[in-house]
Design a protein around this motif. Structure first.
Motif, PDB file in Angstrom:
ATOM      1  N   VAL A 192       0.841  -1.200   0.000  1.00 38.31           N
ATOM      2  CA  VAL A 192       0.000   0.000   0.000  1.00 38.31           C
ATOM      3  C   VAL A 192       0.874   1.246   0.000  1.00 38.31           C
ATOM      4  CG1 VAL A 192      -1.628   1.339   1.386  1.00 38.31           C
ATOM      5  CG2 VAL A 192      -2.011  -1.100   1.028  1.00 38.31           C
ATOM      6  N   GLY A 193       1.932   1.239   0.785  1.00 39.44           N
ATOM      7  CA  GLY A 193       2.851   2.382   0.835  1.00 39.44           C
ATOM      8  C   GLY A 193       3.565   2.610  -0.476  1.00 39.44           C
ATOM      9  N   ALA A 207       1.073   4.036  -2.974  1.00 37.58           N
ATOM     10  CA  ALA A 207       0.800   5.449  -2.722  1.00 37.58           C
ATOM     11  C   ALA A 207       1.968   6.311  -3.196  1.00 37.58           C
ATOM     12  CB  ALA A 207       0.536   5.675  -1.241  1.00 37.58           C
ATOM     13  N   GLY A 214       1.830   6.408  -7.024  1.00 39.75           N
ATOM     14  CA  GLY A 214       0.720   7.234  -7.487  1.00 39.75           C
ATOM     15  C   GLY A 214       0.975   8.714  -7.298  1.00 39.75           C
ATOM     16  N   SER A 215       1.533   9.087  -6.161  1.00 40.53           N
ATOM     17  CA  SER A 215       1.812  10.509  -5.932  1.00 40.53           C
ATOM     18  C   SER A 215       2.917  11.010  -6.850  1.00 40.53           C
ATOM     19  CB  SER A 215       2.180  10.751  -4.468  1.00 40.53           C
ATOM     20  OG  SER A 215       3.398  10.103  -4.149  1.00 40.53           O
TER      21      SER A 215
END
Length: 69
Positions: free
Chosen positions: A11-12, A15, A18-19
């Motif tokens: 998940v990290g 993220a 994606g950022s």
């Protein structure tokens, strides 16, 4: 346990990816939009860098068209 740690890590990483993509895409899109210029009046496809840079300021009226010739 290991499965929870792997899920948290994925998940990290997702993220972070994606950022990063968003932070690269947004400035690129804004620079493309703000960097548009008109072509000169002689229709020889030379950009006209005189002010104002763009007479039409609409997304739908970009002046780009396809020819069937």
């Amino acid at each position: 346990d290991i499965e929870k740690a792997q899920e948290t890590l994925s998940v990290g990483v997702g993220a972070l990816a994606g950022s990063t993509i968003m932070l690269l895409t947004v400035p690129w899109a804004l620079s493309v939009y703000r960097g548009r210029v008109d072509f000169d009046e002689d229709n020889n496809m030379e950009p006209n860098y005189k002010q104002p840079k763009l007479t039409k300021s609409s997304f739908s009226e970009t002046g780009v068209a396809l020819s069937t010739e």
